[in-house]
Design an enzyme around this catalytic site. Structure first.
Site, PDB file in Angstrom:
ATOM      1  N   SER A 224       0.841  -1.189   0.000  1.00 25.59           N
ATOM      2  CA  SER A 224       0.000   0.000   0.000  1.00 25.59           C
ATOM      3  C   SER A 224       0.883   1.249   0.000  1.00 25.59           C
ATOM      4  O   SER A 224       1.681   1.440  -0.904  1.00 25.59           O
ATOM      5  CB  SER A 224      -0.956  -0.041   1.196  1.00 25.59           C
ATOM      6  N   GLU A 342      -9.088  -5.800  -3.952  1.00 19.13           N
ATOM      7  CA  GLU A 342      -8.478  -4.801  -3.081  1.00 19.13           C
ATOM      8  C   GLU A 342      -9.494  -4.103  -2.174  1.00 19.13           C
ATOM      9  O   GLU A 342      -9.320  -4.028  -0.964  1.00 19.13           O
ATOM     10  CB  GLU A 342      -7.763  -3.727  -3.922  1.00 19.13           C
ATOM     11  N   HIS A 444      -7.178  -6.137  -0.024  1.00 19.22           N
ATOM     12  CA  HIS A 444      -6.017  -5.315   0.290  1.00 19.22           C
ATOM     13  C   HIS A 444      -5.381  -5.812   1.587  1.00 19.22           C
ATOM     14  O   HIS A 444      -6.080  -6.085   2.555  1.00 19.22           O
ATOM     15  CB  HIS A 444      -6.486  -3.865   0.460  1.00 19.22           C
TER      16      HIS A 444
END
Length: 537
Positions: A224, A342, A444
């Site tokens: 990220s 995600e 994610h």
């Protein structure tokens, strides 16, 4: 307790720290390894045959008169400093990890090494690859102390040295003041957090051999915001030569903030604080500074004010992946990955947040795109319903928001590397989290625990069953191989080919992993009808 006392434990506090640490680390003095660094000697402990050093200071206190300035090396010491607990994290709006101190004095890193203590400390000539992890949390929060990033298992499995790092975040690391105050001390304020990472990498270059690592084989990997920081470092001349492989995991930085928008954000920040001059801004307590982050972002016109790297013509003189892949980074082998679902990781593991109707999908998609992709949501829904007729409203919502919000930037990174003749190794995680029967798919952050092997860490989303272990072993081995030689091949995976055009070869991680050309190609082509704008730009 201030960060210095917290990280450099002495006297009675040291006894309390010993009691809280794994007993294997302190059965005898020989089990408490001491390493001489360029700043002074440090003492760690042993956990599962891995020597651990936490809270190693790589930079001086960034508070007081040094707020907004580039980092500097710490003053050397002559005694042996205990490196037994994590150092303070950067000031941030959240609480940080459990028991973690937040401070402007936050330039600390952590090391896990399989090197065995001996007469020469840990400098056993092993020259192990170094896996340097940069945490996520956008540029706003997080630290290297998350239990998901605990490096013992990865270091032991791969015979590698693992490093995690803290650096300045949000306004402390990225408040661009150069156009508001004619003062050379803030000329680099927009990228101070990135310069912290450069200093940490210089520490690795100068010291990691003493921990059994190879300063010529340093791999950056980060998820990220960590991936975005790595992409940005690839465009920073000051970082060139300090790392030799790079892996961005669901985190890309195509373009950084421009100086005018960054100045507008800084002005909004100052207005929120009611501050007009630099001396008054520096006089604020660190805690009071955080209130400025609640200013409405003047560019996005919503949310808190964004802070991130800036095209300041000093540390950054061009965008990382616009108009092409930065030349500084082309000699660095690169891995670029994302996960299939995600945006399922952004709803708090609450199945009630799944959209139930098509009207709800149409209403909620613009908030997910957040100006990254400016496209009619009804058109998006119609495309997905035609392309994937079995998809439910929730399926369409998460697929479209993932493709528009997160995946598009990863594609740009991979395509620009391919066009520049230095293709990346691209992956997509399809393996599903076992949480709630797998309804969250591959969200994610799922690749963090799989790579580190921290399957049983607090808050883990990857599970501990046989399939979880197998998937973790596969991904860990690929990352370890990449750290070792700049090529992820050699483990149980089929041959992993670099991403080239027009094929777009991608490794799909699943219970049975496979190579695929242009997976989700229809979605990629659909979103190519509109330009992508990196948030913060």
């Amino acid at each position: 307790m201030d960060a210095t006392r917290r990280t450099l434990i002495t006297g009675a506090a040291a006894l309390a720290a010993y009691a809280a640490l794994p007993s294997a680390g302190f059965t005898a003095e020989k089990r408490s390894p001491v390493v001489k660094t360029t700043h002074g000697k440090v003492r760690g402990y042993v956990d599962s045959e891995v020597s651990v050093f936490k809270g190693l200071r790589y930079g001086a206190d960034t508070g007081g008169a040094r707020r907004f300035m580039p980092p500097v090396k710490p003053e050397p010491w002559t005694d042996v400093k205990d490196a037994l607990t994590y150092g303070a994290a950067s000031m941030q709006s959240g609480k940080g990890e459990e028991g973690e101190t937040l401070s402007e004095d936050c330039l600390f890193l952590n090391v896990w090494t399989p090197a065995k203590p001996g007469k020469a400390g840990l400098a056993d000539g092993g020259k192990r690859p170094v896996m340097f992890y940069i945490h996520g949390g956008a540029y706003n929060g997080g630290s290297g102390a998350s239990p998901w990033y605990e490096g013992t298992k990865l270091a032991r499995r791969g015979d590698v040295v693992v490093v995690t790092v803290n650096h300045r975040l949000n306004a402390f690391g990225y408040l661009y003041l150069a156009r508001l105050f004619n003062d050379p001390s803030v000329a680099d304020s927009g990228n101070a957090g990135q310069l912290d990472l450069v200093l940490a990498l210089q520490w690795v270059r100068d010291n990691i051999a003493a921990f059994g690592g190879d300063p010529e084989r340093v791999m950056l990997f980060g998820q990220s915001g960590g991936g975005a920081k790595i992409a940005t470092l690839m465009g920073m001349p000051a970082a060139k030569g300090l790392f030799h492989r790079a892996a961005t995991m669901s985190g890309q930085q195509v373009t950084v903030g421009g100086p005018f928008n960054a100045t507008r954000r800084a002005k909004a920040f100052l207005d929120k604080l009611g501050v007009t001059d630099l001396a008054a801004l520096r006089a604020l307590s660190a805690q009071d500074m955080l209130a400025g982050l609640k200013a409405v972002d003047p560019i996005a016109a919503s949310g808190g004010v964004y802070m991130g790297p800036v095209l300041d013509e000093r540390s950054l003189t061009r965008h990382p992946f616009f108009p092409d892949a930065t030349p500084e980074g082309l000699s660095v082998p690169m891995m670029c990955g994302n996960t299939h679902d995600e945006t399922k990781g952004f709803i708090g593991w609450d199945a009630k947040a799944f959209p139930q109707t098509w009207d709800e999908v149409i209403a909620r998609l613009p908030g997910q795109f957040n100006a990254r992709i400016d496209i009619d949501p009804e058109t998006v829904v119609a495309f997905y319903r035609q392309t994937y007729p079995t998809y439910s409203p929730a399926d369409v919502y998460f697929a479209a928001s993932t493709a528009g919000r997160s995946w598009k930037a990863a594609i740009i990174q991979a395509e620009e590397r391919a066009r520049s003749g230095a293709p990346a190794y691209v992956y997509q995680v399809d393996w599903k989290s076992p949480i709630q029967g797998g309804i969250f798919g591959a969200p994610h952050t799922i690749d963090i625990g799989l790579v580190f092997g921290t399957l049983d860490a607090k808050g883990s989303i990857v599970g501990t069953g046989p399939e979880s272990v197998a998937m973790s072993n596969t991904m860990s081995d690929a990352f370890i191989a990449f750290a070792r030689g700049g090529d992820p091949n050699g483990g149980s995976l089929p041959k992993w080919e670099p991403y080239t055009l027009p094929r777009r070869q991608t490794m799909v991680f699943d219970n049975t992993s496979r190579m695929a050309d242009d997976p989700r190609g229809a979605e990629r082509q659909f979103f190519n009808r509109v330009p992508f704008t990196q948030f913060g730009t």
